[in-house]
Design an enzyme around this catalytic site. Sequence first.
Site, PDB file in Angstrom:
ATOM      1  N   CYS A 138       2.083   1.668  -9.326  1.00 29.99           N
ATOM      2  CA  CYS A 138       0.639   1.494  -9.507  1.00 29.99           C
ATOM      3  C   CYS A 138      -0.101   1.716  -8.188  1.00 29.99           C
ATOM      4  O   CYS A 138      -0.137   0.828  -7.332  1.00 29.99           O
ATOM      5  CB  CYS A 138       0.345   0.100 -10.062  1.00 29.99           C
ATOM      6  SG  CYS A 138      -1.410  -0.215 -10.282  1.00 29.99           S
ATOM      7  N   CYS A 141      -3.019  -0.638  -7.536  1.00 34.53           N
ATOM      8  CA  CYS A 141      -2.610  -1.983  -7.098  1.00 34.53           C
ATOM      9  C   CYS A 141      -2.144  -1.967  -5.646  1.00 34.53           C
ATOM     10  O   CYS A 141      -2.469  -2.857  -4.875  1.00 34.53           O
ATOM     11  CB  CYS A 141      -1.432  -2.509  -7.934  1.00 34.53           C
ATOM     12  SG  CYS A 141      -1.547  -2.189  -9.681  1.00 34.53           S
ATOM     13  N   ASP A 142      -1.361  -0.982  -5.271  1.00 35.24           N
ATOM     14  CA  ASP A 142      -0.631  -1.057  -4.004  1.00 35.24           C
ATOM     15  C   ASP A 142      -1.029  -0.020  -2.950  1.00 35.24           C
ATOM     16  O   ASP A 142      -0.585  -0.115  -1.808  1.00 35.24           O
ATOM     17  CB  ASP A 142       0.879  -0.939  -4.287  1.00 35.24           C
ATOM     18  CG  ASP A 142       1.376  -2.075  -5.171  1.00 35.24           C
ATOM     19  OD1 ASP A 142       0.842  -3.201  -5.038  1.00 35.24           O
ATOM     20  OD2 ASP A 142       2.270  -1.850  -5.997  1.00 35.24           O
TER      21      ASP A 142
END
Length: 314
Positions: A138, A141-142
């Site tokens: 992701c 997200c990261d």
Amino acid sequence: METKIEKVNCLIIGSGPAGYTAAIYAARAGLKPVLYQGLQPGGQLTITNDVENYPGYPDGVMGPQMMMDFQKQAERFGTDVRFGMVTSVDFSNGAHKVVVDGVHTLQADAVIVSTGASAKWLGLESEYRLNGHGVSACAVCDGFFYRGQDVAIVGGGDTACEEASYLAKLCRKVYMIVRRGELRASRIMQERVKTLPNIEILWYTETDEVLGDHAVTGVRVKDVRNGQPRVLEVQGFFVAIGHQPNTAVFNGQLQMDEQGYIVTEKGSTRTNVSGVFACGDAQDKIYRQAITAAGTGCMAALDAERYLAEKGIH
Ligand code: NDP
């Protein structure tokens, strides 16, 4: 073999942000929800580290901790949270019958499906070992953890292109590892990645190994046409080769698209079966964020509440 059928008012299947949010709303509305956690209690967030984009946590939060907080909040209002995996369902002729672990049958007035999706992985040992230590599925997200650094992303679909463009804004260099000589993505997304100067597309390329002992230090790839190896020095390795919605148990029972995502009526969480609602990643292949899953979980509880009120059940 157990034969007794347990009757419940509102049954929630799945324990990610969608399921627990549905539970919080349903419990506070007095629907006495019963929630089955499934194979991976807490869902996909339990395999991520820091979550920094969920509003309300200004300093970020660890994924597993966040899901414990979700569960605690759902239980505080009386959700009956149980271990167990739904193994079959029968939604024919107005039935809402659900079997858990092959032995326990429930009949629910309303059912909320929040079984989520799972990222597909390449299946490399090194990818598994370094998951959460530089390997991620992701970018939204990261990606932030790799700002100013070099990263690689595998895949050539819309997700890979969207995530590569996202990473290109944060990172110095983004390698796109594509196994064929073309992208599967829509034309507009293809154009976007091809025009961004810090994205380099490696055609006909496969990943052999993610390198690093405790954190990613590089990726060994090869050209599939001639076997020529190459090492990319990157700190982040993103896998964007698709997701699999966890909906197999509803095959033949709920309407799904060709990839297995549950179809919901536009602007609602209603499925094609009256009294069955779907939320979170099981019905969303576009956004797939904790916050959007939680939002649709809330919608599902409100839809269920309205349905039960109209039926005169609640
Ligand atoms: P897709 O299935 O569309 O694409 C998967 C990509 O990964 C393909 O390029 C595929 O290669 C590659 N791939 C699959 N397995 C491997 C493997 N083992 N090794 C290397 N590469 C592999 O998945 P997406 O997640 O991109 O998209 C899913 C759906 O969601 C699509 O319908 C898409 O259009 C939609 N979507 C829409 C968005 C939007 O509208 N904004 C955003 C994101 C997704 P190959 O082509 O060779 O099979």
